[in-house]
Design an enzyme around this catalytic site. Structure first.
Site, short mmCIF file in Angstrom:
data_model
loop_
_atom_site.label_atom_id
_atom_site.label_comp_id
_atom_site.label_asym_id
_atom_site.label_seq_id
_atom_site.Cartn_x
_atom_site.Cartn_y
_atom_site.Cartn_z
N CYS A 50 0.82 -1.21 0.00
CA CYS A 50 0.00 0.00 0.00
C CYS A 50 0.86 1.26 0.00
CB CYS A 50 -0.95 0.00 1.19
SG CYS A 50 -0.13 0.01 2.80
N SER A 194 -6.98 -6.56 8.06
CA SER A 194 -8.21 -6.55 8.84
C SER A 194 -8.02 -7.27 10.17
CB SER A 194 -9.34 -7.20 8.04
OG SER A 194 -9.62 -6.45 6.87
#
Length: 428
Positions: A50, A194
């Site tokens: 990311c 997550s």
């Protein structure tokens, strides 16, 4: 041949650019194949996270090879060269080696000492091996980097505290609302990021968590890791229903296009309540137009710098300790790489000595007579091979181990002269 890294990161490019260059794992194989076809690229590995997209390569013809890689990035991202080049960095030789080791140690991460990056480096190495992208040099470099990353985490305290994008995202949420306990929180996605989100949310006192995922099994498996937490499960089709009753939403999926936008939010009358959206995905999961919706506060990975700045200074001293360890690993890699210069001379010496051994063995066996030769040939051959190996082993070991580059070059030149070795002809 030179080792090079061409890429961009959170330090050189905003998320709007990074998401266009991001290469999802299911496209790594074709990207490696296309890079491998470039005329001046010998080896290649792709690190895509990311916060960064970096192409590691072994190239011939530095300027031309770098130019080919930059053109690949332009074509793959559909960004013109003049727009992309200001965001790119190019590092060569030892600078490229040092950069990869710093990345693996978490020293180049948005959150200094981030733990997840080392597993991403490992994945990069495995995929490059699987898809035949790397050879001897990059394989050794990535293995040395993984070793260095493990040392930094075990021999320094840099991995203590908030050391992931997910933990920084949770800290950002807490910074904005103070108390997470009464907040209804939805997490879209059920991957590693997550899992870390849930871990940090639970640690901060969150009590109302819903996980939204494409398949229920993966979400259920994630929920089972936190048996003491009350976690609800929703399928992706129910995502907007979950968001409509949430106070805070984290998005972390592998989607290549936004899955939350203004139209979807307005359709579920979200404007009637306050909502915080924190998107830690690249490419982004949340469209920029959500900021036009009343009562929406939207953040992405670049907004985490506000949180990171708070504890960055305290971690800087730990980074200095890690730097010293990395220098040792860099020196070990460079020593190994320089030792490869001796390989052609060693091979040529062994080849020449082996030819002499075979010739002399054949003469000796012919003098001993066919009956004796057939009976004892294996013993005699083993004897001659053992003598040869013992004689040339020590020079080869010393040649490989020699740290001084000039001394090694002089030793190789002496061997070539004394044994009349033609290494260029045989091993160029």
């Amino acid at each position: 041949m030179n080792i090079v890294v061409v890429g961009l990161s959170h330090k050189t490019a905003p998320v709007e650019i990074r998401e266009k260059l991001s290469i999802p794992e299911n496209l790594i194989e074709s990207a490696i194949a296309n890079l491998g076809k470039l005329p001046h690229v010998e080896e290649v590995a792709i690190l895509s996270t990311c916060n960064r997209l970096e192409i590691y390569a072994v190239i011939q013809g530095t300027e031309t090879g770098v130019g080919e890689i930059i053109q690949f990035l332009c074509d793959n991202s559909q960004i013109d060269s003049y727009q992309l080049r200001p965001h790119l960095f190019v590092l060569l030789r030892q600078d490229a080696v040092r950069h990869l080791m710093r990345v693996g140690a978490g020293l180049e991460s948005l959150v200094l000492g981030e733990g997840q990056i080392l597993s991403q480096v490992k994945t990069t190495h495995k995929l490059a091996q699987k898809y035949k992208g790397i050879g001897r040099l990059l394989d050794r470099l990535f293995k040395q980097t993984i070793t260095a990353g493990k040392r930094v985490r075990s021999e320094t305290n840099i991995s203590t505290g908030a050391v992931s994008i997910s933990s920084a995202a949770v800290e950002l949420a807490q910074l904005k609302v103070t108390n997470l306990a009464p907040r209804a929180i939805t997490i879209v996605g059920a991957g590693k990021m997550s899992r870390l989100l849930v871990q940090h949310l639970v640690a901060k006192g969150a009590q109302k968590i819903t996980i939204v995922n494409r398949t229920s099994k993966r979400a259920e498996d994630l929920a089972k890791k936190f048996p003491d937490a009350k976690i609800a499960i929703c399928l992706l089709e129910q995502m907007m229903d979950a968001i409509a009753v949430s106070d805070i939403v984290f998005t972390s999926t592998a989607a290549t296009e936004p899955i939350v936008n203004r139209a979807k939010l307005e359709a579920c009358a979200i404007a009637q309540r306050q909502l915080m959206l924190i998107d830690i995905s690249v490419p982004r999961n949340v469209h920029t137009d959500v900021k036009e919706v009343v009562n929406i506060a939207a953040y992405n990975v670049d907004d985490l710098k506000e949180v990171v700045a708070k504890n960055q200074e305290a971690r800087r001293q730990m980074g200095l300790e890690a730097e010293a360890l990395l220098e040792e690993e860099i020196a070990a890699f460079e020593s190994w790489r320089h030792s490869l210069e001796a390989v052609p001379t060693i091979r040529s010496l062994r080849s020449k000595v082996e030819v002499i051994r075979e010739q002399e063995l054949e003469k000796a066996l012919s003098r001993l007579g066919s009956e004796f030769a057939e009976k004892h040939q294996e013993v005699i051959e083993a004897l001659t091979r053992g003598i040869v190996n013992k004689i040339i082993n020590e020079p080869m070991v010393q040649l490989r181990a020699q740290q001084d580059v000039e001394v090694r070059k002089q030793a190789m030149e002496s061997l070539r002269l004394l044994f009349n070795l033609d290494t260029e002809k045989q091993y160029s």
